[in-house]
Design a protein around this motif. Structure first.
Motif, PDB file in Angstrom:
ATOM      1  N   LEU A  16      -2.399   8.987  11.762  1.00 51.44           N
ATOM      2  CA  LEU A  16      -3.464   9.779  12.367  1.00 51.44           C
ATOM      3  C   LEU A  16      -3.606  11.086  11.596  1.00 51.44           C
ATOM      4  CD1 LEU A  16      -5.479  10.054  14.760  1.00 51.44           C
ATOM      5  CD2 LEU A  16      -3.634  11.177  16.015  1.00 51.44           C
ATOM      6  N   TYR A  17      -4.840  11.440  11.269  1.00 51.14           N
ATOM      7  CA  TYR A  17      -5.124  12.743  10.659  1.00 51.14           C
ATOM      8  C   TYR A  17      -5.163  13.781  11.770  1.00 51.14           C
ATOM      9  CZ  TYR A  17      -7.758  16.523   8.453  1.00 51.14           C
ATOM     10  OH  TYR A  17      -8.160  17.738   7.991  1.00 51.14           O
ATOM     11  N   GLU A  18      -4.403  14.871  11.620  1.00 48.10           N
ATOM     12  CA  GLU A  18      -4.288  15.883  12.677  1.00 48.10           C
ATOM     13  C   GLU A  18      -5.133  17.137  12.434  1.00 48.10           C
ATOM     14  OE1 GLU A  18      -2.817  15.446  15.476  1.00 48.10           O
ATOM     15  OE2 GLU A  18      -1.573  13.693  15.101  1.00 48.10           O
ATOM     16  N   GLY A  19      -5.599  17.352  11.199  1.00 45.55           N
ATOM     17  CA  GLY A  19      -6.407  18.535  10.922  1.00 45.55           C
ATOM     18  C   GLY A  19      -5.879  19.308   9.730  1.00 45.55           C
ATOM     19  N   PHE A  20      -6.495  20.457   9.494  1.00 39.66           N
ATOM     20  CA  PHE A  20      -6.100  21.266   8.350  1.00 39.66           C
ATOM     21  C   PHE A  20      -5.885  22.703   8.785  1.00 39.66           C
ATOM     22  CE2 PHE A  20     -10.683  21.436   8.546  1.00 39.66           C
ATOM     23  CZ  PHE A  20     -10.979  22.771   8.305  1.00 39.66           C
ATOM     24  N   PHE A  21      -5.188  23.441   7.938  1.00 42.29           N
ATOM     25  CA  PHE A  21      -4.938  24.863   8.181  1.00 42.29           C
ATOM     26  C   PHE A  21      -4.716  25.533   6.833  1.00 42.29           C
ATOM     27  CE2 PHE A  21      -0.937  22.621   8.395  1.00 42.29           C
ATOM     28  CZ  PHE A  21      -0.048  23.414   7.683  1.00 42.29           C
ATOM     29  N   GLN A  22      -4.804  26.832   6.828  1.00 42.21           N
ATOM     30  CA  GLN A  22      -4.609  27.568   5.584  1.00 42.21           C
ATOM     31  C   GLN A  22      -3.221  28.185   5.581  1.00 42.21           C
ATOM     32  OE1 GLN A  22      -7.891  29.950   4.428  1.00 42.21           O
ATOM     33  NE2 GLN A  22      -6.830  30.892   2.715  1.00 42.21           N
ATOM     34  N   ARG A  23      -2.532  28.018   4.460  1.00 37.82           N
ATOM     35  CA  ARG A  23      -1.213  28.629   4.268  1.00 37.82           C
ATOM     36  C   ARG A  23      -1.300  29.421   2.973  1.00 37.82           C
ATOM     37  NH1 ARG A  23       3.666  24.737   4.455  1.00 37.82           N
ATOM     38  NH2 ARG A  23       3.364  24.961   6.689  1.00 37.82           N
ATOM     39  N   GLY A  24      -1.275  30.719   3.094  1.00 43.01           N
ATOM     40  CA  GLY A  24      -1.454  31.556   1.907  1.00 43.01           C
ATOM     41  C   GLY A  24      -2.854  31.355   1.357  1.00 43.01           C
ATOM     42  N   ASN A  25      -2.947  31.022   0.082  1.00 45.87           N
ATOM     43  CA  ASN A  25      -4.239  30.791  -0.562  1.00 45.87           C
ATOM     44  C   ASN A  25      -4.618  29.318  -0.640  1.00 45.87           C
ATOM     45  OD1 ASN A  25      -4.678  33.507  -1.017  1.00 45.87           O
ATOM     46  ND2 ASN A  25      -3.612  33.486  -2.982  1.00 45.87           N
ATOM     47  N   TYR A  82      12.097   0.007  18.881  1.00 40.90           N
ATOM     48  CA  TYR A  82      12.314   1.451  18.932  1.00 40.90           C
ATOM     49  C   TYR A  82      11.092   2.086  18.276  1.00 40.90           C
ATOM     50  CZ  TYR A  82      14.180   6.086  17.945  1.00 40.90           C
ATOM     51  OH  TYR A  82      14.357   7.443  17.886  1.00 40.90           O
ATOM     52  N   THR A  83      10.462   3.036  18.961  1.00 41.58           N
ATOM     53  CA  THR A  83       9.276   3.706  18.441  1.00 41.58           C
ATOM     54  C   THR A  83       9.518   5.206  18.383  1.00 41.58           C
ATOM     55  OG1 THR A  83       7.823   1.981  19.331  1.00 41.58           O
ATOM     56  CG2 THR A  83       6.798   4.088  18.798  1.00 41.58           C
ATOM     57  N   TYR A  84       9.077   5.825  17.292  1.00 35.53           N
ATOM     58  CA  TYR A  84       9.153   7.280  17.184  1.00 35.53           C
ATOM     59  C   TYR A  84       7.932   7.789  16.436  1.00 35.53           C
ATOM     60  CZ  TYR A  84      10.646   7.037  12.258  1.00 35.53           C
ATOM     61  OH  TYR A  84      10.711   6.824  10.898  1.00 35.53           O
ATOM     62  N   SER A  85       7.673   9.077  16.592  1.00 35.40           N
ATOM     63  CA  SER A  85       6.554   9.734  15.902  1.00 35.40           C
ATOM     64  C   SER A  85       7.077  10.870  15.042  1.00 35.40           C
ATOM     65  CB  SER A  85       5.549  10.299  16.915  1.00 35.40           C
ATOM     66  OG  SER A  85       4.970   9.250  17.653  1.00 35.40           O
ATOM     67  N   SER A  86       6.411  11.067  13.922  1.00 41.25           N
ATOM     68  CA  SER A  86       6.747  12.162  13.025  1.00 41.25           C
ATOM     69  C   SER A  86       5.486  12.535  12.261  1.00 41.25           C
ATOM     70  CB  SER A  86       7.872  11.743  12.080  1.00 41.25           C
ATOM     71  OG  SER A  86       8.366  12.868  11.375  1.00 41.25           O
ATOM     72  N   GLY A  87       5.631  13.347  11.227  1.00 39.80           N
ATOM     73  CA  GLY A  87       4.450  13.743  10.480  1.00 39.80           C
ATOM     74  C   GLY A  87       4.801  14.393   9.163  1.00 39.80           C
ATOM     75  N   CYS A  88       3.752  14.697   8.408  1.00 40.02           N
ATOM     76  CA  CYS A  88       3.917  15.399   7.142  1.00 40.02           C
ATOM     77  C   CYS A  88       2.667  16.225   6.856  1.00 40.02           C
ATOM     78  CB  CYS A  88       4.215  14.437   6.001  1.00 40.02           C
ATOM     79  SG  CYS A  88       2.829  13.442   5.490  1.00 40.02           S
ATOM     80  N   VAL A  89       2.830  17.162   5.946  1.00 41.78           N
ATOM     81  CA  VAL A  89       1.735  18.028   5.519  1.00 41.78           C
ATOM     82  C   VAL A  89       1.535  17.836   4.026  1.00 41.78           C
ATOM     83  CG1 VAL A  89       0.961  20.425   5.294  1.00 41.78           C
ATOM     84  CG2 VAL A  89       2.210  19.700   7.346  1.00 41.78           C
TER      85      VAL A  89
END
Length: 128
Positions: A16-25, A82-89
């Protein structure tokens, strides 16, 4: 959704795409994934460790290794899940992941590797 079966253990991934944000530039793009590990073998297994390759479309690759998943080393009985959720950027709007779990068969203490299928991480707005 993608799935792969290795040695009687089926791994299914939903992203699932969760969105975007700005980190620094720079912009950062967040993705989550839900993984279901289904033990279709006749032996109880325990997830010992994980190995991930995370690819960003800007040609970067990150390796992530560690014990268990989300802080746990669960036992999975035969015919159980067994089910789990995680994510990455990522630093781009698309990428991919793949890897494997090292699991221990409790009947003979044998360590086996279970493949995590290759899956894509794609922000939906780039598909237009």
């Amino acid at each position: 959704m993608v799935s792969k079966q290795t040695k009687g253990v089926n791994v299914t991934v939903v992203t699932l795409y969760e969105g975007f944000f700005q980190r620094g530039n720079s912009m950062q793009f967040a993705f989550s994934y839900e993984i279901t590990i289904e033990n279709q073998s006749d032996s109880t297994i325990q997830i010992h460790s994980r190995y991930w390759e995370i690819y960003d479309s800007l040609n970067t690759k990150e390796i992530v290794e560690g014990l268990g998943v989300v802080g746990e080393q669960p036992f999975i009985l035969p015919q159980e899940k067994y089910t789990y959720s995680s994510g990455c950027v990522l630093t781009s709007t698309s990428g991919a992941m793949q890897g494997y779990y090292n699991v221990i068969r409790t009947d003979n203490q044998q360590m086996i590797s279970i493949e995590i299928p290759f899956f894509k991480l794609i922000a939906p707005f780039i598909l237009n």
